[in-house]
Enzyme design. Structure first.
Site, mmCIF file in Angstrom:
data_model
loop_
_atom_site.group_PDB
_atom_site.id
_atom_site.type_symbol
_atom_site.label_atom_id
_atom_site.label_comp_id
_atom_site.label_asym_id
_atom_site.label_seq_id
_atom_site.Cartn_x
_atom_site.Cartn_y
_atom_site.Cartn_z
ATOM 1 N N SER A 83 0.795 -1.227 0.000
ATOM 2 C CA SER A 83 0.000 0.000 0.000
ATOM 3 C C SER A 83 0.828 1.278 0.000
ATOM 4 C CB SER A 83 -0.944 0.014 1.208
ATOM 5 O OG SER A 83 -0.220 -0.130 2.415
ATOM 6 N N ASP B 237 -3.247 8.250 7.768
ATOM 7 C CA ASP B 237 -4.443 7.576 8.272
ATOM 8 C C ASP B 237 -4.164 6.587 9.397
ATOM 9 O OD1 ASP B 237 -3.113 5.632 6.906
ATOM 10 O OD2 ASP B 237 -4.689 5.209 5.447
ATOM 11 N N HIS C 68 -0.495 4.728 6.966
ATOM 12 C CA HIS C 68 0.257 5.174 5.796
ATOM 13 C C HIS C 68 0.698 6.624 5.978
ATOM 14 C CE1 HIS C 68 -2.765 2.133 4.551
ATOM 15 N NE2 HIS C 68 -1.703 1.572 3.994
#
Length: 373
Positions: free
Chosen positions: A43, A344, A347
């Site tokens: 991610s 968040d 990340h």
């Protein structure tokens, strides 16, 4: 209050514009130095693949993801650009299109991004043999390499298959590995049981790099693990009253950062062996741990005022809540993500990615020192 926010926003835009101009003038290679970029990871470098697979179910498909730069969600798990975007822009290449999200719509002559949020270094067969209940799709490095091979097989020789095209391409691997550890770390297992997975994870990363070089890659940049002990999800999960568990200089959990460093030590050794096995290839270690720790050690030098807090999230310690993620109806976001390292809770922000990209491009946090220019 609104005028104060507008003033801070205007100042940030001016400073960021100046910074990006300096970045281009200092580290931008001559146009055409790299013809394409191919990226593999999770991610931290996913530019829309998971969103393609999951649609609106993917958190990064909802606002306020993407608000800072794109002004809309793009499938990136941040408020704007990721490391890969900054590197592509500095090299005067288009933003690397996601794959397989881009199949049929993009010409991959300038590269492809195979990274998928949640991807592990090791394939699911390994975890099935370990007795884990598999609840995730296999987007591992092995799967991503299969996609790359399919791309090579389906492309005309003039686009990708020619050996000289691969010679002129930049290959980036990682960061990857944190998802292999997550299901063990967050399951309250002893740290020794988590450490047992580091060697096979690093071996899987090494095998992927070996496969890329044998395919024709001559320039590979491999990212290490970030400082896990500074990330809100882990700070919240392992919050303790024991002051000795925290680094007094940064507020990060020491034992988790030591785990990250253990991963990085083994990875660097693996890369050393690969350099010996492939002396004609350039294999570079990107020290994102060191680049990030430079921010945590002196956040105000980088314009950061909330280094350990999540910008976007739910009510809870470090503005992180396991039940309320960024983009949920009851979540809130800070409005000034350039003041934060973490977006968040899991990340990073565009601002943090910008610092890391700069450190990779100018070679200040690479091993061996290597400017991508």
């Amino acid at each position: 209050m609104a005028s104060s926010f507008s003033a801070r926003l205007s100042l940030h835009v001016i400073l960021l514009s100046v910074d990006l101009l300096l970045l281009s003038s200092v580290v931008t290679p001559s146009p055409g130095f790299y013809s394409a970029i191919f990226n593999f990871g999770d991610s931290l470098t996913d530019a829309g693949n998971l969103a393609f697979f999951s649609g609106v179910k993917a958190p990064a498909s909802r606002p306020p993801y993407g608000e800072t730069y794109f002004h809309r969600p793009t499938g990136r798990f941040t408020d704007g650009r990721i490391i890969l975007d900054f590197i592509a822009q500095a090299m005067r290449l288009p933003l690397v299109p996601p794959y397989p999200a881009g199949r049929g719509r993009h010409n991959f002559a300038k590269g492809a991004n195979f990274a998928v949020a949640g991807a592990r270094a090791i394939g699911n067969a390994f975890y099935e043999a370990e007795g884990f209940n598999i609840t995730w799709e296999d987007y591992s490095l092995g799967t991503q390499l299969k996609w790359f091979d399919q791309l090579l097989q389906s492309s005309s020789p003039s686009v990708l298959a020619a050996h000289d095209i691969l010679n002129q391409s930049l290959f980036m691997v990682g960061e990857i590995g944190i998802n292999d550890y997550n299901h063990v770390l967050l399951d309250d297992r002893p740290i020794d049981s988590v450490r047992a997975y580091v060697a096979p994870v690093v071996h899987a990363i090494g095998s992927a790099i070996d496969a890329l070089v044998r395919t024709g890659a001559t320039m590979v940049v491999v990212s290490g693990m970030f400082p896990v002990g500074c990330i809100p999800v882990f700070l919240a999960k392992f919050q303790t009253q024991d002051a000795g568990a925290y680094d007094p200089a940064t507020g990060c959990l020491k034992w988790l950062n030591e785990f990250s460093q253990h991963h990085n030590v083994l990875l660097r050794r693996q890369l050393g062996r690969l350099r010996q096995a492939h002396p004609r290839a350039t294999i570079v270690y990107a020290d994102i741990y060191g680049a990030l720790m430079s921010i945590y050690a002196s956040p105000r030098r980088f314009g950061m005022t909330s280094p350990l807090m999540a910008c976007c999230g739910g009510e809870g310690p470090y503005h992180f809540n396991f039940s309320v993620g960024c983009g949920d109806p009851t979540s809130t976001w800070c409005g000034d993500p350039w003041s934060y390292i973490c977006w968040d809770g899991k990340h990073l922000t565009e601002a943090a990615y910008h610092v890391i990209a700069h450190a990779i491009l100018d070679g200040s946090y690479t091993e061996p020192p290597q400017t991508l220019m």
